[in-house]
Design an enzyme around this catalytic site. Structure first.
Site, PDB file in Angstrom:
ATOM      1  N   LYS A   1     -10.647  -0.630   9.788  1.00 62.39           N
ATOM      2  CA  LYS A   1     -11.002  -1.588   9.515  1.00 62.39           C
ATOM      3  C   LYS A   1     -10.726  -2.710  10.120  1.00 62.39           C
ATOM      4  O   LYS A   1     -11.963  -4.150   9.364  1.00 62.39           O
ATOM      5  CB  LYS A   1      -9.549  -2.032   8.578  1.00 62.39           C
ATOM      6  CG  LYS A   1      -9.492  -0.719   7.762  1.00 62.39           C
ATOM      7  CD  LYS A   1      -8.222  -1.112   6.178  1.00 62.39           C
ATOM      8  CE  LYS A   1      -7.679  -0.025   5.539  1.00 62.39           C
ATOM      9  NZ  LYS A   1      -6.910   0.079   4.662  1.00 62.39           N
TER      10      LYS A   1
ATOM     11  N   GLN B   1      -4.349  -5.198   7.377  1.00 61.74           N
ATOM     12  CA  GLN B   1      -5.938  -5.802   6.231  1.00 61.74           C
ATOM     13  C   GLN B   1      -5.588  -7.563   7.189  1.00 61.74           C
ATOM     14  O   GLN B   1      -5.666  -7.853   7.788  1.00 61.74           O
ATOM     15  CB  GLN B   1      -5.052  -6.115   4.730  1.00 61.74           C
ATOM     16  CG  GLN B   1      -5.475  -5.245   4.080  1.00 61.74           C
ATOM     17  CD  GLN B   1      -7.019  -4.695   4.088  1.00 61.74           C
ATOM     18  OE1 GLN B   1      -8.019  -5.643   4.093  1.00 61.74           O
ATOM     19  NE2 GLN B   1      -7.157  -3.576   3.471  1.00 61.74           N
TER      20      GLN B   1
ATOM     21  N   CYS C   1      -4.450   3.250  -3.333  1.00 57.59           N
ATOM     22  CA  CYS C   1      -3.689   3.284  -3.106  1.00 57.59           C
ATOM     23  C   CYS C   1      -2.330   1.935  -3.626  1.00 57.59           C
ATOM     24  O   CYS C   1      -1.165   1.590  -2.603  1.00 57.59           O
ATOM     25  CB  CYS C   1      -3.629   3.220  -2.019  1.00 57.59           C
ATOM     26  SG  CYS C   1      -5.352   4.359  -1.820  1.00 57.59           S
TER      27      CYS C   1
ATOM     28  N   HIS D   1       1.246  -1.070   0.327  1.00 56.39           N
ATOM     29  CA  HIS D   1       0.322  -0.060  -0.115  1.00 56.39           C
ATOM     30  C   HIS D   1       1.256   1.299   0.256  1.00 56.39           C
ATOM     31  O   HIS D   1       2.206   1.114   0.271  1.00 56.39           O
ATOM     32  CB  HIS D   1      -0.508  -0.599   1.476  1.00 56.39           C
ATOM     33  CG  HIS D   1      -1.749   0.745   1.364  1.00 56.39           C
ATOM     34  ND1 HIS D   1      -1.288   2.455   1.995  1.00 56.39           N
ATOM     35  CD2 HIS D   1      -3.200   0.744   1.279  1.00 56.39           C
ATOM     36  CE1 HIS D   1      -2.794   2.947   1.401  1.00 56.39           C
ATOM     37  NE2 HIS D   1      -3.989   2.307   1.659  1.00 56.39           N
TER      38      HIS D   1
ATOM     39  N   ASP E   1       3.517  -4.157   7.676  1.00 56.29           N
ATOM     40  CA  ASP E   1       1.873  -3.648   7.669  1.00 56.29           C
ATOM     41  C   ASP E   1       0.617  -4.531   7.878  1.00 56.29           C
ATOM     42  O   ASP E   1       0.684  -5.621   6.974  1.00 56.29           O
ATOM     43  CB  ASP E   1       2.036  -3.332   5.949  1.00 56.29           C
ATOM     44  CG  ASP E   1       0.726  -2.627   5.951  1.00 56.29           C
ATOM     45  OD1 ASP E   1      -0.841  -2.740   6.782  1.00 56.29           O
ATOM     46  OD2 ASP E   1       0.478  -1.767   4.782  1.00 56.29           O
TER      47      ASP E   1
HETATM   48  C1  LIG Z   1      -5.938   0.750   4.832  1.00 60.35           C
HETATM   49  C2  LIG Z   1      -4.141   0.116   4.546  1.00 60.35           C
HETATM   50  C3  LIG Z   1      -3.261   1.157   4.819  1.00 60.35           C
HETATM   51  C4  LIG Z   1      -3.109   2.670   5.214  1.00 60.35           C
HETATM   52  O1  LIG Z   1      -4.118   2.376   6.812  1.00 60.35           O
HETATM   53  P1  LIG Z   1      -5.161   3.726   7.538  1.00 60.35           P
HETATM   54  O2  LIG Z   1      -5.935   3.207   7.901  1.00 60.35           O
HETATM   55  O3  LIG Z   1      -5.389   4.554   6.087  1.00 60.35           O
HETATM   56  O4  LIG Z   1      -3.797   4.753   8.057  1.00 60.35           O
HETATM   57  C5  LIG Z   1      -2.244   0.686   4.999  1.00 60.35           C
HETATM   58  N1  LIG Z   1      -2.103  -0.572   4.658  1.00 60.35           N
HETATM   59  C6  LIG Z   1      -2.615  -1.303   4.160  1.00 60.35           C
HETATM   60  C7  LIG Z   1      -1.776  -2.848   3.532  1.00 60.35           C
HETATM   61  C8  LIG Z   1      -4.356  -0.784   3.885  1.00 60.35           C
HETATM   62  O5  LIG Z   1      -4.971  -1.603   3.475  1.00 60.35           O
END
Ligand SMILES: *Cc1c(COP(=O)(O)O)cnc(C)c1O
Length: 412
Positions: free
Chosen positions: A232, A209, A370, A129, A206
């Site tokens: 999320k 998800q 993104c 992302h 990260d």
């Molecule tokens: C949504 C997302 C982000 C960013 O999260 P924010 O809530 O917008 O700060 C980063 N990495 C992944 C894989 C995402 O799905």
């Protein structure tokens, strides 16, 4: 239904009933919400926790000595404990609140940026992302750090041999997503961590998800940093955080300066508070943290393996019906992937596909999600994405498939 065996362990209808918004209509049709990878809806438990805090006990944290300040501080720190339990962190002191996943990665980048030098290398993957790309590319621009890109294979899996080949003595950090928000690919981040550690590099996972769909365990993953975002995870916006190994967090200089993050302040010098408060300058997102704590308490009440199996069964049901269609291209079919379906429709822009689906009450995302380097890797300028969450049902899956097949007629 394909996940009949898990139905006894997880009842999506009972879960769904706890989301007030899911009973509304859109364009005269029942809402079919398949955009949870962008942001998930909120259950009653979270709504009640937020309004309950505002109605019952609210104040700033840490500063006061009055009853409301104490109660609010307790609720705020209890939410941190809940996150630690959710991630299986060694202690709540290893959880830093941020406003989301993006800020958590920026916090690490800003801190590491103070010691990285020109020629140091950061390994990232093509499936990241932008939140896990841009902070590192800013270091590249500012310091001359090199970014090395791990390829993604045609099926959407990570090229692990390529990754091993890219890690070397100059590698300082490997930044990798646990689950792709586009491909649905779930990476073996423990294997990535082992490769990185063998070269003396840190690993940032990260989990924006992965935290939702992979029942995260930061100790089992052996990652140095793990990033998550509240909205999320069925929680509020404006809250997320960073888990770090104790030594990794303690080695990071502070991110922002201000109140709450200090030891003492004199005209001559400033000392800093201990981790995690050192990274939390200013009034934190108090209500949002309490709301996220409620979301995670609620979410941990489910068998999360059964939830993920349910989501994947819905994905499989859709893909089974769509797989013979020559006008549809699915991007990301890695073994063991999660319930995210990214696709293109021949002759149609993804934005138009999303808008036509919306007429049927079906919410999907369209664009580059993104992740522009990934779109380029697969040779698309945009794609549509249907993402499944615990509250989706067989009826949602079928409504989506029916609407997509009807939408196709607009483009032939
Ligand atoms: C949504 C997302 C982000 C960013 O999260 P924010 O809530 O917008 O700060 C980063 N990495 C992944 C894989 C995402 O799905």
């Amino acid at each position: 239904m394909a996940d009949g065996s898990t139905l006894s362990r997880f009842d999506p209808y009972a879960a769904r009933a706890q989301f007030p918004i899911l009973s509304r209509t859109v364009n005269g049709k029942p809402l079919v919400y398949l955009d949870s990878a962008a942001s998930a809806q909120k259950p009653r438990a979270v709504i009640d926790a937020l309004t309950g805090a505002m109605e019952g006990s609210y104040s700033n944290v840490h500063r006061g000595l009055h009853t409301l300040a104490n109660e609010t501080t307790e609720a705020f720190e209890a939410a941190r404990e809940t996150v630690a339990r959710f991630l299986n962190a060694e202690s709540a002191e290893q959880i830093v609140w941020t406003k989301g996943g993006t800020e958590a990665i920026n916090l690490v980048a800003a801190g590491l940026g103070q010691s990285l030098k020109s020629g140091d290398e950061i390994v990232v993957t093509q499936m990241e992302h932008h939140a896990n790309i841009v902070p590192w590319s800013m270091l590249r621009d500012r310091l001359g750090v090199m970014l090395k890109w791990v390829p993604v294979l045609d099926d959407g899996s990570l090229d692990m041999a390529g990754l091993a080949a890219l890690i070397g003595p100059r590698t300082k950090l490997v930044a990798v997503t646990q689950m792709s928000n586009v491909l649905g690919t779930i990476n073996d981040v423990r294997a990535v961590a082992d490769l990185a550690h063998a070269a003396g590099a840190l690993v940032l996972v990260d989990g924006c998800q992965g935290a939702v769909h992979c029942a995260p365990d930061v100790q089992a993953l052996d990652c140095d940093f793990y990033v998550f975002t509240g909205h999320k995870l069925y929680g509020p916006t404006g809250i997320g955080g960073l888990y770090g190994k104790r030594a990794a967090l303690e080695a990071l200089p502070p991110y922002q300066g201000g109140g709450e993050m200090i030891g003492t302040v004199t005209e001559e010098r400033v000392t800093y508070a201990a981790v995690p408060h050192r990274f939390e300058a200013g009034t934190p997102p108090i209500l949002e943290a309490i709301g996220l704590g409620a979301a995670l308490d609620w979410f941990m009440g489910f068998d999360r393996t059964a939830v993920a199996a349910h989501e994947k069964a819905l994905y499989d049901r859709v893909v089974d019906r769509l797989s013979g269609l020559n006008w549809l291209r699915i991007i990301g079919e890695a073994e063991g992937k999660g319930a995210i379906l990214t696709f293109t429709v021949e002759g149609a822009h993804a934005h138009d596909v999303a808008q036509i689906l919306d007429r049927y009450g079906v919410a999907v995302r369209a664009g580059t999600h993104c992740a522009e380097p990934l779109a380029k890797r697969f040779g698309v300028t945009s794609s549509a994405r249907a993402s499944f969450a615990l509250y989706n049902t067989v009826e949602d899956a079928d409504a989506f498939t029916d609407a997509l097949i009807k939408a196709r007629e607009f483009f032939v």
